[in-house]
Write a protein that holds these residues in place. Structure first.
Motif, short mmCIF file in Angstrom:
data_model
loop_
_atom_site.label_atom_id
_atom_site.label_comp_id
_atom_site.label_asym_id
_atom_site.label_seq_id
_atom_site.Cartn_x
_atom_site.Cartn_y
_atom_site.Cartn_z
N LEU A 181 -44.98 54.49 65.97
CA LEU A 181 -44.18 54.75 64.77
C LEU A 181 -44.61 53.82 63.63
O LEU A 181 -44.68 54.23 62.46
N ILE A 182 -44.91 52.57 63.96
CA ILE A 182 -45.38 51.62 62.95
C ILE A 182 -46.69 52.11 62.32
O ILE A 182 -46.85 52.12 61.10
N THR A 183 -47.63 52.51 63.18
CA THR A 183 -48.92 52.98 62.67
C THR A 183 -48.77 54.30 61.91
O THR A 183 -49.53 54.56 60.97
N ALA A 184 -47.80 55.12 62.29
CA ALA A 184 -47.57 56.38 61.58
C ALA A 184 -47.14 56.12 60.14
O ALA A 184 -47.67 56.73 59.20
N ILE A 185 -46.19 55.22 59.98
CA ILE A 185 -45.70 54.90 58.62
C ILE A 185 -46.81 54.24 57.81
O ILE A 185 -47.02 54.57 56.63
N MET A 186 -47.53 53.33 58.45
CA MET A 186 -48.61 52.62 57.76
C MET A 186 -49.70 53.59 57.31
O MET A 186 -50.19 53.54 56.17
N GLY A 187 -50.09 54.51 58.19
CA GLY A 187 -51.13 55.47 57.85
C GLY A 187 -50.72 56.42 56.75
O GLY A 187 -51.52 56.75 55.86
N MET A 188 -49.46 56.88 56.78
CA MET A 188 -48.98 57.80 55.76
C MET A 188 -48.97 57.14 54.38
O MET A 188 -49.42 57.74 53.39
N LEU A 189 -48.47 55.92 54.33
CA LEU A 189 -48.42 55.21 53.05
C LEU A 189 -49.81 54.92 52.52
O LEU A 189 -50.07 55.05 51.31
N LEU A 190 -50.72 54.53 53.41
CA LEU A 190 -52.07 54.22 52.97
C LEU A 190 -52.78 55.47 52.44
O LEU A 190 -53.47 55.41 51.41
N CYS A 191 -52.58 56.60 53.09
CA CYS A 191 -53.19 57.84 52.62
C CYS A 191 -52.67 58.23 51.24
O CYS A 191 -53.43 58.65 50.37
N ALA A 192 -51.37 58.09 51.05
CA ALA A 192 -50.78 58.42 49.75
C ALA A 192 -51.29 57.49 48.65
O ALA A 192 -51.62 57.93 47.55
N LEU A 193 -51.39 56.19 48.96
CA LEU A 193 -51.85 55.22 47.97
C LEU A 193 -53.32 55.41 47.61
O LEU A 193 -53.72 55.21 46.46
N LEU A 194 -54.11 55.80 48.62
CA LEU A 194 -55.55 55.95 48.38
C LEU A 194 -55.93 57.37 47.96
O LEU A 194 -57.13 57.65 47.82
#
Length: 509
Positions: A109-122
């Protein structure tokens, strides 16, 4: 829970390193993969007819970019967590198992949130790197939840693999391709290329929900984000970093190559290349699907290197080579029929690329079992080194091939990169682990590889009735040799006959 432990004990008693065992599990998982591919073929055919090469190229670019982000942020849990669950199951302590599952779900779940935010930011950068035309920032923002879904799915799949829930995994896999077919085709039909982003999201959501359904039935959903839980997961994460870096290298190589083809050629070229790559490297690779599920755990369980270790690796290579060679020879000959059947007549320009690219799968059969040695020994540095060398040669040779020979050159680049990888992997494994190629592996390679090369040459030089007579004859010779060798090394045929006879007796009784 009791049934899980019983299944584990039965598998332990059943397992040996004989040719029969390898052939049995390769056939089992290859068969499951084959069913998935058949459904996927229908989907690809319909999508290809609706979207054409341009649309297929766009789907490929979105998929490769999302996969790159996912591989960069999932911390390798989809691989390292399998080992974690499997070890705790072997301990026989249900509480430890629940703790391991809770730990994996929390980190997923931690990596899911981190990956989603990073994709949106980049997303602005991803748009610029992937496309030489238009602004696709919004598309990548809308696709960012897919990264989160992939992370959650990867964690739950790892739990099911570690718990040896092979039947559940097979059902999930089949449901996923069916749901992808049902959701994507109507969207593409009514909205064309505008339906690509919604279809990718729905496919990721369906995959996540089906996996969660089976996993949550096995273990109730629990999470923990305490400092102690985070600390306990560091060992698992450290093990997964090697997989992350390898995933980044692989996805990055595909990303660079497809972006290069898109920028120097056109979207049409990317669609053609992707179709050829999927047919040769993915469909033909279903024989290797048993590696991660069966062969890798057996190799990891070996206490030390040596003669017995070499024997396990060589047996796996022999069976893989003997199974895949006749299929590849027939595949090369049948491509003029399969390509328009599986995609459409618009994809015929990629035919010459596919003919020579198939040779790379012969080399894959020789190297893949050896590459797992580094993983089984926990040699993350060695594993990353081999992956880096291959990915670099893959990108370099395919780009050079396209530059000088067009799409045909990309096929030649794939085959040449596979050949270089054979020498690199075998030399490294010999020096690092003392691995020696068995004389039987050399013999079977000297028999089957020339037959494959002859089939490849036939597809370029002959046509008409001579094409089919010579091509099918080469495939039949390859098949006859493989069947004869496997028959002398296994008792699988006798076991199947005995099983049929026992069932007939039961029916008569």
């Amino acid at each position: 829970m009791f049934c899980i432990y019983v299944n584990i004990e039965m598998e332990k008693q059943e397992k040996d390193d004989s040719y029969s065992h390898i052939l049995k599990y390769t056939g089992l998982f290859g068969g499951v993969q084959g069913l998935n591919i058949l459904v996927g073929i229908v989907r690809n055919k319909l999508v290809a007819m609706i979207l054409g090469p341009d649309g297929m190229g766009l789907v490929s670019l979105f998929n490769s970019t999302i996969k790159l982000v996912s591989d960069s942020t999932n911390l390798g849990l989809s691989m390292s967590a399998v080992r974690n669950v499997s070890e705790t199951l072997d301990s026989g302590d249900p509480e430890k198992v629940k703790g391991a599952v809770r730990l994996i779900r929390s980190w997923s779940l931690i990596t899911a949130i981190m990956g989603m935010l990073l994709c949106a930011l980049l997303s602005p950068l991803l748009s610029d790197w992937t496309f030489a035309w238009g602004n696709h920032t919004l598309h990548f923002i809308l696709l960012s939840p897919v990264v989160a879904l992939l992370a959650i799915t990867g964690g739950e799949t790892a739990i099911l693999k570690g718990a040896r829930q092979l039947r559940g995994l097979a059902i999930i896999s089949l449901y996923n391709v069916l749901l992808a077919l049902i959701t994507s085709v109507p969207l593409y039909h009514f909205f064309g290329q505008s339906g690509i982003v919604p279809s990718l999201f729905l496919a990721g959501l369906a995959q996540c929900l089906t996996t969660i359904y089976y996993s949550f039935r096995l273990y109730r959903p629990t999470f923990s984000f305490s400092r102690e839980s985070i600390r306990q997961g560091k060992g698992m994460v450290r093990l997964g970093i090697a997989f992350v870096l390898a995933g980044i290298l692989g996805s990055g190589a595909e990303f660079v190559l497809r972006s290069y083809l898109n920028n120097t050629g056109q979207l049409y070229t990317v669609g053609l290349y992707n179709a050829g790559y999927v047919m040769t490297m993915t469909y033909a690779g279903m024989v290797f699907s048993a590696m991660e599920t069966d062969y890798f755990p057996r190799l990891s369980a070996m206490p030390s290197l040596g003669e017995r270790f070499n024997e396990v690796v060589n047996h796996q290579i022999e069976v893989s080579l003997l199974l895949v060679s006749p299929m590849l020879a027939l595949f090369m000959v049948a491509q003029p029929i399969l390509l328009p059947l599986l995609y459409s007549g618009k994809f015929m320009p990629v035919l010459d690329m596919m003919k020579i690219a198939v040779l790379a799968m012969y080399f894959r059969a020789l190297t893949l079992p050896v590459e797992y040695i580094a993983l089984s020994r926990g040699d993350s540095h060695g594993y990353l080194l081999l992956e880096a060398i291959y990915d670099l040669s893959f990108v370099l040779m395919v780009i050079l091939g396209y530059h000088y020979l067009g799409l045909v050159g990309t096929g030649a680049g794939l085959a040449l990169a596979g050949l270089v990888n054979v020498f690199v992997v075998l030399v490294y494994a010999h020096r690092k682990y003392g691995y020696n190629v068995a004389s039987s592996v050399k013999l079977y390679t000297l028999i089957q590889l020339p037959l494959g090369i002859a089939a490849c040459i036939t597809t370029y030089l002959l046509d008409g009735i001579f094409y089919w007579v010579v091509g099918l004859l080469l495939a039949m010779v390859s098949l006859t040799i493989s069947v004869q060798i496997l028959h002398t090394k296994t008792n699988l045929w006798n076991a199947l006959v005995g099983k049929v006879k026992r069932r007939l007796k039961r029916l008569q009784g």
